[in-house]
Design an enzyme around this catalytic site. Structure first.
Site, PDB file in Angstrom:
ATOM      1  CE  LYS A   1      19.467   7.371  -4.199  1.00 34.85           C
ATOM      2  NZ  LYS A   1      20.663   6.759  -4.698  1.00 34.85           N
TER       3      LYS A   1
ATOM      4  CB  SER B   1      24.514  10.545  -2.856  1.00 31.79           C
ATOM      5  OG  SER B   1      23.528   9.596  -2.530  1.00 31.79           O
TER       6      SER B   1
ATOM      7  CG  HIS C   1      23.694   3.738  -2.934  1.00 26.04           C
ATOM      8  ND1 HIS C   1      24.314   4.756  -2.243  1.00 26.04           N
ATOM      9  CD2 HIS C   1      23.097   4.324  -3.995  1.00 26.04           C
ATOM     10  CE1 HIS C   1      24.089   5.907  -2.855  1.00 26.04           C
ATOM     11  NE2 HIS C   1      23.369   5.672  -3.927  1.00 26.04           N
TER      12      HIS C   1
ATOM     13  CB  CYS D   1      31.349   9.443  -4.346  1.00 24.90           C
ATOM     14  SG  CYS D   1      31.379  10.142  -2.693  1.00 24.90           S
TER      15      CYS D   1
ATOM     16  CG  ASP E   1      21.722   5.507  -7.579  1.00 25.53           C
ATOM     17  OD1 ASP E   1      22.720   5.799  -6.896  1.00 25.53           O
ATOM     18  OD2 ASP E   1      20.566   5.798  -7.230  1.00 25.53           O
TER      19      ASP E   1
ATOM     20  CE1 TYR F   1      17.180  16.180  -5.702  1.00 25.81           C
ATOM     21  CE2 TYR F   1      16.959  14.442  -4.058  1.00 25.81           C
ATOM     22  CZ  TYR F   1      17.681  15.057  -5.069  1.00 25.81           C
ATOM     23  OH  TYR F   1      18.879  14.536  -5.454  1.00 25.81           O
TER      24      TYR F   1
ATOM     25  NE  ARG G   1      19.402  10.785  -1.234  1.00 22.21           N
ATOM     26  CZ  ARG G   1      20.323  10.707  -0.294  1.00 22.21           C
ATOM     27  NH1 ARG G   1      19.990  10.511   0.974  1.00 22.21           N
ATOM     28  NH2 ARG G   1      21.604  10.809  -0.597  1.00 22.21           N
TER      29      ARG G   1
ATOM     30  NE  ARG H   1      21.201  14.607  -7.999  1.00 22.63           N
ATOM     31  CZ  ARG H   1      21.784  13.505  -7.518  1.00 22.63           C
ATOM     32  NH1 ARG H   1      21.757  12.391  -8.216  1.00 22.63           N
ATOM     33  NH2 ARG H   1      22.417  13.528  -6.379  1.00 22.63           N
TER      34      ARG H   1
END
Ligand code: SAT
Ligand code: MN
Length: 591
Positions: A212, A254, A232, A256, A281, A203, A75, A373
């Site tokens: 998002k 993000s 989130h 973690c 998420d 992306y 991002r 990803r």
């Protein structure tokens, strides 16, 4: 050709698609219906044009690899804007730009941008079909990769058009990869128009506009106006051997370990316990008629970080990506299978790196991109919650705020009430990861893990959190966790991964009033006897360190939090002032 029974029926949609086509001049317009036939056709086209590379279909049926442009792997927060008429509505944490000028600039970039390309019209539903939580979006994109990912990440196709009917309320997402030039890359949100225009990036978080952009930034703005929360957060159900399921929502920045926690496989000592994934998420949360907080996962798939995912860290994710998965920027073996750092076994010979070159193990460079990803449908997950599709969602009993902190923040800590819990969330800090472009490993404040995702003024967002309490007759308890605390030698104090189950169990037992805790100046922490340590090799000293509150560290932490709140203008919120003063007084008393 696809069946397009009612694509033209919605006048507002048809008109908007026509306007976008008039501007971008695509050669073709394809309305996505979400059918299997369409999936096959689009996948074939993606392979033919090099957008996807087929992996070994015997080893990974239905799996494909995408290699992104190397300049487009995360991002781009510095290129992400909230465009509201009044700058103050975007607040101190967002990049702001005026809507009319921004539309004009992007119109300039987008003029003729889809010449020689196809525009995919991607209608989708966020949230279970027929749920009061759910919302419709339509993304227009010239990226086949995006269209195929949206099919996995959302309830995409005809169902969305059916739900929309002839209504005009849907998120309008316009996306073009242009020429992937970072100089002409912008992700712009227009909350007052329920619209997102994203240009120059393919992306995930920049281009899958459902995620998002809509489900967090725009939805948080809508949530404030309509009295709910877009967060989130992962959502999981924890089932005891007696069959009692408790639902927990947890916010982490993000990369973690949200996906790992959401799919956790309990350790052997927790026989009969089960974790069910509702989401990994994003959570949309509403106050139910019963005064409890109810949550749905608006998404339909997982867009997870590959590196570090292994049968040890996340066996259920490994099963999830066995088939029908799109991998992005991972490495590929000579047999056409995937590989990444932290997959649990050594890299096989002849590995091709994420850029498509033969990998040199001595190069010092990773074979898979650190933010590589996987995109997989949630139905692939062996521990998917039976409630994942429930239109009412699930009732949340506990909220967890977590970050990645090497010091100061204990393994787990409970707030004594909602207001202290909001303080926990608002003051959260975390060391940065590879999920966003920029320096990795520095502590930044990340309130509620929403710093990059809150679509309006952060101070108003805190107020909204405080206000929602008045409608919650039975609010969830709020906790803060930190799996990443280290000792003086730099070793992790807590083993993490499946062992986090022990912390979850303490949380559930606290909610049910079955277990004790120790009051500290900062919050309630478990004593040694409160946490089930069966089968875990951890010394009493290690656990003490992991759960300790160091007064000096916390005096400094409170100063930093206060300074951060001042910077935001959140220091005027009396709830926060009271919290900081209470903590300081308690620390002074404790010596
Ligand atoms: O924003 S993404 O969804 O691409 C990944 C993340 O940062 O959580
Ligand atoms: Mn995320």
């Amino acid at each position: 050709m696809t069946k397009q029974s009612n694509r033209g029926k919605n006048r507002a949609l048809a008109q908007w698609v026509a306007e976008a086509a008039q501007l971008t001049k695509p050669d073709r317009i394809v309305w996505c219906d979400g059918s299997e036939e369409e999936k096959r056709r689009l996948t074939q086209e993606a392979i033919a044009s090099g957008v996807l590379i087929a992996l070994n279909q015997a080893k990974r049926p239905g799996c494909y690899l995408h290699r992104s442009n190397p300049n487009d792997v995360a991002r781009s927060e510095h290129l992400t804007f909230i465009c509201t008429p009044d700058k103050d509505d975007a607040g101190p944490t967002n990049n702001w730009a005026p809507p009319e000028e921004t539309y004009a600039k992007l119109r300039g970039w987008l003029a003729g941008a889809m010449r020689g390309r196809t525009m995919y019209v991607v209608p989708y539903v966020m949230g279970p079909l027929k749920s009061p939580f759910s919302k419709v979006g339509v993304e227009l994109t010239d990226s086949l990769y995006v269209a195929l990912n949206m099919r996995i990440m959302t309830r995409m196709g005809q169902a969305a058009l059916d739900l929309l009917g002839d209504g005009g309320e849907f998120n309008r997402g316009l996306h073009s990869i242009l020429d992937l030039d970072p100089e002409r890359r912008l992700i712009c949100h227009f909350p007052q128009d329920n619209a997102v225009w994203s240009v120059g990036s393919g992306y995930g978080g920049n281009a899958l506009l459902s995620k998002k952009c809509f489900a967090l930034r725009i939805a948080s703005y809508l949530g404030r106006a309509e009295g709910w929360l877009a967060e989130h957060m992962l959502i999981l159900g924890l089932e005891s051997p007696q069959g009692e399921t408790t639902y927990i929502a947890a916010a982490f920045p993000s990369a973690c370990g949200k996906t790992n926690l959401a799919m956790l496989l309990p350790p052997p000592a927790f026989k009969g316990w089960k974790v069910h994934t509702v989401g990994d998420d994003i959570a949309w949360l509403r106050v139910g008629p019963d005064g409890r907080l109810w949550a749905v996962n608006p998404e339909y798939g997982f867009f997870g970080v590959a590196p570090g995912t292994s049968t040890r860290s996340n066996p259920n994710a490994m099963k999830t990506v066995e088939h029908d998965t799109i991998f992005t920027n991972v490495a590929v073996t000579a047999e056409g299978d995937v590989w990444w750092e932290g997959m649990g076994f050594d890299p096989p010979k002849g590995l091709i790196d994420w850029r498509g070159q033969l990998w040199d193990p001595n190069s010092g460079k990773p074979a898979a991109h650190p933010n590589s990803r996987f995109t997989a449908p949630m139905t692939n997950n062996p521990v998917l919650s039976p409630k994942a599709e429930d239109p009412q969602g699930v009732p949340i009993s506990a909220i967890i705020f977590g970050g990645r902190r090497a010091s100061t923040v204990p393994l787990v800590m409970e707030a004594s009430d909602w207001s202290q819990g909001v303080f926990f969330g608002a003051s959260m800090g975390s060391e940065t990861t590879a999920a966003a472009t920029g320096q990795v490993g520095v502590v930044r404040r990340d309130p509620m893990a929403m710093l990059p995702f809150c679509g309006y003024n952060m101070v108003k967002y805190f107020e909204h959190w405080h206000q929602i309490a008045s409608r919650l007759r039975n609010p969830p308890r709020i906790f803060q966790v930190n799996w990443f605390r280290k000792d003086r030698e730099g070793a992790f104090l807590w083993p993490g991964y499946s062992e986090n189950m022990r912390v979850l169990k303490w949380i559930v037992d606290r909610v049910k009033g079955r277990v004790g805790a120790e009051q500290t100046p900062i919050g309630l922490v478990p004593r040694k006897e409160d946490i089930n340590l069966d089968g875990l090799e951890i010394s009493a000293e290690q656990l003490r360190q992991a759960t300790s509150i160091d007064p000096d560290e916390w005096r400094a932490e409170l100063d930093q939090i206060e300074e951060y709140f001042k910077k935001l203008g959140a220091d005027r919120l009396s709830d926060f002032q009271v919290r900081i003063e209470k903590a300081r007084t308690a620390l002074a008393k404790s010596g």
